[in-house]
Design a protein around this motif. Structure first.
Motif, mmCIF file in Angstrom:
data_model
loop_
_atom_site.group_PDB
_atom_site.id
_atom_site.type_symbol
_atom_site.label_atom_id
_atom_site.label_comp_id
_atom_site.label_asym_id
_atom_site.label_seq_id
_atom_site.Cartn_x
_atom_site.Cartn_y
_atom_site.Cartn_z
ATOM 1 N N MET A 1 0.773 -1.180 0.053
ATOM 2 C CA MET A 1 0.073 -0.131 -0.325
ATOM 3 C C MET A 1 0.746 1.394 0.064
ATOM 4 N N GLU A 2 1.999 1.334 0.604
ATOM 5 C CA GLU A 2 2.981 2.348 0.738
ATOM 6 C C GLU A 2 3.364 2.678 -0.338
ATOM 7 N N LYS A 3 3.915 1.651 -1.106
ATOM 8 C CA LYS A 3 4.552 1.644 -2.591
ATOM 9 C C LYS A 3 3.633 2.250 -3.537
ATOM 10 N N ALA A 4 2.365 1.704 -3.337
ATOM 11 C CA ALA A 4 0.918 1.881 -4.255
ATOM 12 C C ALA A 4 0.910 3.639 -4.135
ATOM 13 N N GLN A 5 1.035 4.147 -2.810
ATOM 14 C CA GLN A 5 0.675 5.525 -2.558
ATOM 15 C C GLN A 5 1.668 6.351 -3.096
ATOM 16 N N ILE A 6 2.779 6.032 -2.921
ATOM 17 C CA ILE A 6 3.957 6.620 -3.691
ATOM 18 C C ILE A 6 3.991 6.997 -5.336
ATOM 19 N N VAL A 7 3.480 5.703 -5.993
ATOM 20 C CA VAL A 7 3.301 5.713 -7.442
ATOM 21 C C VAL A 7 2.124 6.657 -7.533
ATOM 22 N N TYR A 8 1.017 6.337 -6.842
ATOM 23 C CA TYR A 8 -0.264 7.321 -7.052
ATOM 24 C C TYR A 8 0.103 8.844 -7.044
ATOM 25 N N ASN A 9 0.832 9.272 -5.827
ATOM 26 C CA ASN A 9 1.125 10.577 -5.861
ATOM 27 C C ASN A 9 2.165 11.003 -6.638
ATOM 28 N N THR A 10 3.062 10.026 -7.234
ATOM 29 C CA THR A 10 3.757 10.574 -8.394
ATOM 30 C C THR A 10 3.291 10.892 -9.730
ATOM 31 N N VAL A 11 2.317 9.937 -9.957
ATOM 32 C CA VAL A 11 1.634 10.295 -11.499
ATOM 33 C C VAL A 11 0.889 11.469 -11.200
ATOM 34 N N ILE A 12 0.109 11.696 -9.945
ATOM 35 C CA ILE A 12 -0.351 13.283 -9.703
ATOM 36 C C ILE A 12 0.479 14.498 -9.984
ATOM 37 N N LYS A 13 1.733 14.241 -9.292
ATOM 38 C CA LYS A 13 2.751 15.364 -9.447
ATOM 39 C C LYS A 13 3.158 15.340 -10.832
ATOM 40 N N ARG A 14 3.412 14.350 -11.587
ATOM 41 C CA ARG A 14 3.909 14.535 -13.090
ATOM 42 C C ARG A 14 2.686 15.080 -13.910
ATOM 43 N N GLU A 15 1.386 14.710 -13.525
ATOM 44 C CA GLU A 15 0.280 15.538 -14.261
ATOM 45 C C GLU A 15 0.348 16.962 -14.200
ATOM 46 N N ARG A 16 0.663 17.339 -13.053
ATOM 47 C CA ARG A 16 0.512 18.801 -12.357
ATOM 48 C C ARG A 16 1.796 19.378 -13.111
ATOM 49 N N LEU A 17 2.938 18.732 -13.251
ATOM 50 C CA LEU A 17 4.189 19.392 -13.693
ATOM 51 C C LEU A 17 3.862 19.477 -15.175
ATOM 52 N N SER A 18 3.125 18.469 -15.904
ATOM 53 C CA SER A 18 2.964 18.493 -17.172
ATOM 54 C C SER A 18 1.963 19.571 -17.627
ATOM 55 N N GLY A 19 1.212 19.958 -16.795
ATOM 56 C CA GLY A 19 0.337 21.049 -16.815
ATOM 57 C C GLY A 19 1.136 22.360 -16.899
ATOM 58 N N TRP A 20 2.055 22.509 -15.971
ATOM 59 C CA TRP A 20 2.876 23.811 -15.693
ATOM 60 C C TRP A 20 3.830 23.874 -17.110
ATOM 61 N N LEU A 21 4.156 22.824 -17.308
ATOM 62 C CA LEU A 21 5.013 22.999 -18.559
ATOM 63 C C LEU A 21 4.253 23.185 -19.858
ATOM 64 N N TRP A 22 3.029 22.793 -19.904
ATOM 65 C CA TRP A 22 2.241 23.133 -21.078
ATOM 66 C C TRP A 22 1.834 24.629 -21.050
ATOM 67 N N LEU A 23 1.536 25.126 -19.867
ATOM 68 C CA LEU A 23 1.203 26.314 -19.667
ATOM 69 C C LEU A 23 2.279 27.191 -20.168
ATOM 70 N N ILE A 24 3.411 27.195 -19.581
ATOM 71 C CA ILE A 24 4.709 28.036 -19.942
ATOM 72 C C ILE A 24 4.880 27.877 -21.510
ATOM 73 N N TRP A 25 4.940 26.795 -21.868
ATOM 74 C CA TRP A 25 5.077 26.797 -23.586
ATOM 75 C C TRP A 25 3.956 27.466 -24.063
ATOM 76 N N GLY A 26 2.753 27.278 -23.876
ATOM 77 C CA GLY A 26 1.584 27.980 -24.273
ATOM 78 C C GLY A 26 1.723 29.643 -24.291
ATOM 79 N N VAL A 27 2.226 30.074 -23.076
ATOM 80 C CA VAL A 27 2.178 31.306 -23.024
ATOM 81 C C VAL A 27 3.291 32.070 -23.879
ATOM 82 N N LEU A 28 4.333 31.196 -23.853
ATOM 83 C CA LEU A 28 5.494 31.584 -24.692
ATOM 84 C C LEU A 28 5.346 31.585 -26.226
ATOM 85 N N ALA A 29 4.641 30.680 -26.751
ATOM 86 C CA ALA A 29 4.186 30.482 -28.027
ATOM 87 C C ALA A 29 3.398 31.399 -28.629
#
Length: 164
Positions: free
Chosen positions: A7-35
């Motif tokens: 369960m601990e490993k699963a929670q870490i994976v779950y939180n990592t996926v959420i963090k990566r999705e947020r990071l992707s959102g920020w990266l797309w936002l920055i790229w969108g504003v620049l372009a």
């Protein structure tokens, strides 16, 4: 592996996926504003200095080269592509932030979401224009991470249903 360790490993994976999705959102936002901003600024500057640019252009180019109309069409095409790519990136940012929020609220369907979205990520890999292409690669690597950790995410979903 004990249930608590799993369960601990699963929670870490779950939180990592959420963090990566947020990071992707920020990266797309920055790229969108620049372009988008770059395309708009380039277009405004081109229109503002149109007459002086035209005179300088015609003085610099010898006969038989590109005409002013061809040059203007090229600038319009490039700014149009930048504006389109920027708008598309901003839309992607909104989707990424929304999905990260949904994922945190309700983990059901995470695996199927990533499993079914490969074609869209490949399209953005092609349409990304530099920075967007790098972000699309990051998105594909996130998808790979989800697929590799399928069992952990299924464990999170089952635990969610058990606690509901």
């Amino acid at each position: 592996m004990a249930e608590s360790e799993h369960m601990e490993k699963a929670q870490i994976v779950y939180n990592t996926v959420i963090k990566r999705e947020r990071l992707s959102g920020w990266l797309w936002l920055i790229w969108g504003v620049l372009a988008l901003g770059g395309g708009i600024v380039w277009r405004i500057l081109f229109n503002r200095n149109l007459e002086s640019s035209k005179a300088a252009f015609e003085a610099a180019w010898v006969e038989g080269s590109r005409t002013w109309i061809q040059h203007e069409a090229t600038v319009n095409f490039i700014t149009g592509i930048l504006i389109f790519a920027g708008a598309l990136a901003l839309i992607m940012a909104v989707f990424r932030f929304a999905y990260a929020w949904d994922m945190k609220r309700d983990p059901v369907g995470i695996y199927s979401h990533y499993q079914m979205r490969l074609k869209a990520r490949i399209v953005f890999l092609v349409l990304g224009l530099g920075g967007g292409t790098l972000i699309a690669i990051f998105d594909i690597l996130t998808r790979k991470y989800v697929v590799e950790n399928r069992e952990s995410l299924i464990h999170i979903v089952n635990n969610h249903f058990a606690n509901a």
